[in-house]
Design an enzyme around this catalytic site. Structure first.
Site, PDB file in Angstrom:
ATOM      1  N   ASP A  66       0.934  -0.987   0.058  1.00  0.00           N
ATOM      2  CA  ASP A  66       0.013  -0.171  -0.012  1.00  0.00           C
ATOM      3  C   ASP A  66       0.848   1.308   0.193  1.00  0.00           C
ATOM      4  OD1 ASP A  66      -2.520  -1.624   0.506  1.00  0.00           O
ATOM      5  OD2 ASP A  66      -1.160  -2.251   2.396  1.00  0.00           O
ATOM      6  N   HIS A 121      -4.456  -3.317   6.587  1.00  0.00           N
ATOM      7  CA  HIS A 121      -4.349  -3.580   4.926  1.00  0.00           C
ATOM      8  C   HIS A 121      -5.793  -3.989   4.662  1.00  0.00           C
ATOM      9  CE1 HIS A 121      -2.931  -4.902   1.258  1.00  0.00           C
ATOM     10  NE2 HIS A 121      -3.485  -5.972   1.549  1.00  0.00           N
TER      11      HIS A 121
HETATM   12  N1  NAI Z   1      -0.584  -8.236   2.398  1.00  0.00           N
HETATM   13  C1  NAI Z   1      -0.718  -7.881   1.278  1.00  0.00           C
HETATM   14  O1  NAI Z   1      -0.331  -6.976   1.017  1.00  0.00           O
HETATM   15  C2  NAI Z   1      -1.309  -9.018   0.151  1.00  0.00           C
HETATM   16  C3  NAI Z   1      -1.430 -10.180   0.642  1.00  0.00           C
HETATM   17  N2  NAI Z   1      -1.871 -11.253  -0.367  1.00  0.00           N
HETATM   18  C4  NAI Z   1      -2.327 -12.520   0.277  1.00  0.00           C
HETATM   19  O2  NAI Z   1      -1.181 -13.292   0.104  1.00  0.00           O
HETATM   20  C5  NAI Z   1      -1.864 -14.663   0.158  1.00  0.00           C
HETATM   21  C6  NAI Z   1      -1.350 -15.381  -0.986  1.00  0.00           C
HETATM   22  O3  NAI Z   1      -1.806 -14.952  -2.162  1.00  0.00           O
HETATM   23  P1  NAI Z   1      -1.428 -15.959  -3.443  1.00  0.00           P
HETATM   24  O4  NAI Z   1       0.359 -16.486  -3.276  1.00  0.00           O
HETATM   25  O5  NAI Z   1      -1.653 -14.878  -4.354  1.00  0.00           O
HETATM   26  O6  NAI Z   1      -2.129 -17.253  -3.203  1.00  0.00           O
HETATM   27  P2  NAI Z   1      -1.844 -18.786  -4.017  1.00  0.00           P
HETATM   28  O7  NAI Z   1      -3.342 -19.276  -3.869  1.00  0.00           O
HETATM   29  O8  NAI Z   1      -1.532 -18.608  -5.297  1.00  0.00           O
HETATM   30  O9  NAI Z   1      -0.881 -19.382  -3.009  1.00  0.00           O
HETATM   31  C7  NAI Z   1      -1.199 -19.840  -1.703  1.00  0.00           C
HETATM   32  C8  NAI Z   1      -0.542 -20.819  -1.403  1.00  0.00           C
HETATM   33  O10 NAI Z   1      -0.770 -21.160  -0.085  1.00  0.00           O
HETATM   34  C9  NAI Z   1      -0.918 -22.451   0.236  1.00  0.00           C
HETATM   35  N3  NAI Z   1      -1.444 -22.594   1.498  1.00  0.00           N
HETATM   36  C10 NAI Z   1      -2.770 -22.837   1.842  1.00  0.00           C
HETATM   37  N4  NAI Z   1      -2.944 -23.342   3.301  1.00  0.00           N
HETATM   38  C11 NAI Z   1      -1.587 -23.286   3.451  1.00  0.00           C
HETATM   39  C12 NAI Z   1      -1.148 -23.832   4.841  1.00  0.00           C
HETATM   40  N5  NAI Z   1      -2.253 -24.133   5.783  1.00  0.00           N
HETATM   41  N6  NAI Z   1      -0.067 -23.951   5.131  1.00  0.00           N
HETATM   42  C13 NAI Z   1       1.034 -23.478   4.091  1.00  0.00           C
HETATM   43  N7  NAI Z   1       0.498 -23.112   2.775  1.00  0.00           N
HETATM   44  C14 NAI Z   1      -0.847 -23.082   2.474  1.00  0.00           C
HETATM   45  C15 NAI Z   1      -1.538 -22.956  -0.942  1.00  0.00           C
HETATM   46  O11 NAI Z   1      -1.601 -24.257  -1.169  1.00  0.00           O
HETATM   47  C16 NAI Z   1      -0.924 -22.238  -2.056  1.00  0.00           C
HETATM   48  O12 NAI Z   1       0.230 -22.792  -2.679  1.00  0.00           O
HETATM   49  C17 NAI Z   1      -3.388 -14.458  -0.105  1.00  0.00           C
HETATM   50  O13 NAI Z   1      -4.217 -14.703   1.327  1.00  0.00           O
HETATM   51  C18 NAI Z   1      -3.591 -13.159  -0.512  1.00  0.00           C
HETATM   52  O14 NAI Z   1      -4.759 -12.175  -0.327  1.00  0.00           O
HETATM   53  C19 NAI Z   1      -1.648 -10.938  -1.558  1.00  0.00           C
HETATM   54  C20 NAI Z   1      -1.390  -9.657  -2.135  1.00  0.00           C
HETATM   55  C21 NAI Z   1      -0.984  -8.473  -1.263  1.00  0.00           C
HETATM   56  O1  OAA Z   2      -6.465  -7.227  -2.671  1.00  0.00           O
HETATM   57  C1  OAA Z   2      -5.954  -8.574  -2.468  1.00  0.00           C
HETATM   58  O2  OAA Z   2      -7.000  -9.306  -1.980  1.00  0.00           O
HETATM   59  C2  OAA Z   2      -4.599  -8.643  -2.381  1.00  0.00           C
HETATM   60  C3  OAA Z   2      -3.919  -7.995  -1.692  1.00  0.00           C
HETATM   61  O3  OAA Z   2      -4.000  -7.708  -0.495  1.00  0.00           O
HETATM   62  C4  OAA Z   2      -3.356  -6.672  -2.401  1.00  0.00           C
HETATM   63  O4  OAA Z   2      -3.158  -6.428  -3.487  1.00  0.00           O
HETATM   64  O5  OAA Z   2      -3.265  -5.564  -1.692  1.00  0.00           O
END
Ligand code: NAI
Ligand code: OAA
Length: 326
Positions: A159, A187
């Site tokens: 952000d 967030h």
């Molecule tokens: N804080 C931030 O600024 C942001 C946060 N996110 C969040 O990050 C997270 C991951 O996003 P992506 O990589 O795109 O998702 P994704 O679905 O591509 O990957 C998530 C991975 O986590 C694994 N997973 C699920 N449960 C698990 C567990 N108990 N232990 C270990 N691994 C587990 C899944 O099998 C998958 O490989 C989401 O919750 C997303 O909303 C995404 C973008 C920015």
């Molecule tokens: O928006 C979402 O769900 C993924 C995220 O946290 C971001 O891009 O900031």
């Protein structure tokens, strides 16, 4: 040659993982003189995919990468770990708020908090990326009573970077001219990106933009950027999220830039009237492997209202997961 450090990454087979691991292994996170051991966690059905990622890491022949451990057991992934990036969690889809993920994801962070408590280095630095990141970080922290609360953080650096970029583009300035950005709070769509304290070429940012743009364009654009990316890409942000995670950890470990600060969601000590114990995004400076909340910034009534709104949302999220907070 320095001793290697252990870096645990959860959700390592996912899309953020794919954008993150290669940069950690290259030295982008902890410096190009710091050898690393990657300890990668994902769920059992993702083990084949995770092995594929390990094969690719091997095929990069990174000089700093000393070992890669792949596991579906959090106790193995967090064994003696110095850094833990908790990414593994379900991402949201179109039309959802991040807090709609609480039910699906919260339990993951109580299990992992306990596993960190039992296995990690006592100085482990934890960054929660998985959404809703602040409250998931709170859950992990509360389930790890033997670790320092200040070592649990959540990511608002994405952000922060988004807000810098919006200002630079609006004023046709280089990104390096934008400093002292702050994301306050959650967030989520209640976060408050603050231009009263931000600077552009050393001058107060708010004085260089119209109030109408600040309130009705900039703030909602930053608040809704994640949703805009989901709409455009059909998947949530990944490379920019990984980049933000690298920046957050790098600054925490190696120090933030002098004469600037960064936004980090950290354990509130009551600064700026924010309820103690919430994981709330503040302006922070990092040095000697530790962070500190920047004190003494002025908040006008507009800013105070925005802080209250995002604090209220965090308190509600916390109350919704009280069964997971020992
Ligand atoms: N804080 C931030 O600024 C942001 C946060 N996110 C969040 O990050 C997270 C991951 O996003 P992506 O990589 O795109 O998702 P994704 O679905 O591509 O990957 C998530 C991975 O986590 C694994 N997973 C699920 N449960 C698990 C567990 N108990 N232990 C270990 N691994 C587990 C899944 O099998 C998958 O490989 C989401 O919750 C997303 O909303 C995404 C973008 C920015
Ligand atoms: O928006 C979402 O769900 C993924 C995220 O946290 C971001 O891009 O900031």
């Amino acid at each position: 040659m320095k001793q290697p450090v252990r870096v645990a990454v959860t959700g390592a087979a996912g899309q953020i993982g794919y954008a993150l691991l290669f940069r950690i292994a290259s030295g982008a996170m902890l410096g190009d003189d710091q050898p690393v051991i990657l300890q990668l966690l994902d769920i059992t059905p993702a083990m084949d995919a995770l092995q594929g990622v390990k094969m690719e890491l091997d095929d990069c022949a990174f000089p700093l990468l000393q070992d890669v451990i792949c596991t579906d057991d959090p106790n193995v992934a967090f064994k003696d770990t110095d850094y833990a990036l908790l990414v593994g969690a379900r991402p949201r889809g179109p039309g959802m708020e991040r807090k709609d993920l609480l039910e699906a994801n919260a339990a993951i962070f109580s299990v992992q908090g306990k596993a960190l408590n039992d296995n990690a280095s006592k100085d482990v630095k934890v960054l929660v990326v998985g959404n809703p990141a602040n409250t998931n970080s709170l859950i992990a922290q509360r389930n790890a009573p033997d670790l320092k609360p200040r070592n649990f953080t959540a990511m608002t650096r994405l952000d922060h970077n988004r807000a810098m970029s919006q200002v630079a583009q609006k004023l046709d300035k280089a990104i390096t001219e934008v400093t002292h950005m702050t994301i306050w709070g959650n967030h989520s769509s209640t976060q408050y990106p603050d231009l009263y304290n931000a600077k552009v070429s050393g001058a107060t940012a708010i004085d260089n933009v119209e109030q109408d743009w600040f309130e009705n364009d900039f703030i909602p654009t930053v608040q809704q950027r994640g949703a805009a990316i989901i709409k455009a890409r059909g998947a949530s942000s990944a490379a920019s999220a990984a980049n933000a995670a690298i920046g957050h950890m790098r600054d925490w470990a190696l120090g933030s830039n002098d004469n600037d600060w960064v936004s980090m969601a950290v354990y509130s000590d009551g600064s700026y009237g924010v309820e103690k114990g919430l994981i709330f995004s503040f302006p922070c400076v990092c040095k000697n492997g530790d962070w500190e909340i920047v004190q003494g910034l002025e908040l006008n009534d507009f800013s105070k209202d925005k802080l209250k709104a995002t604090e209220k949302e965090l308190a509600e999220e916390r109350d919704a997961v009280s069964h997971l907070l020992p």
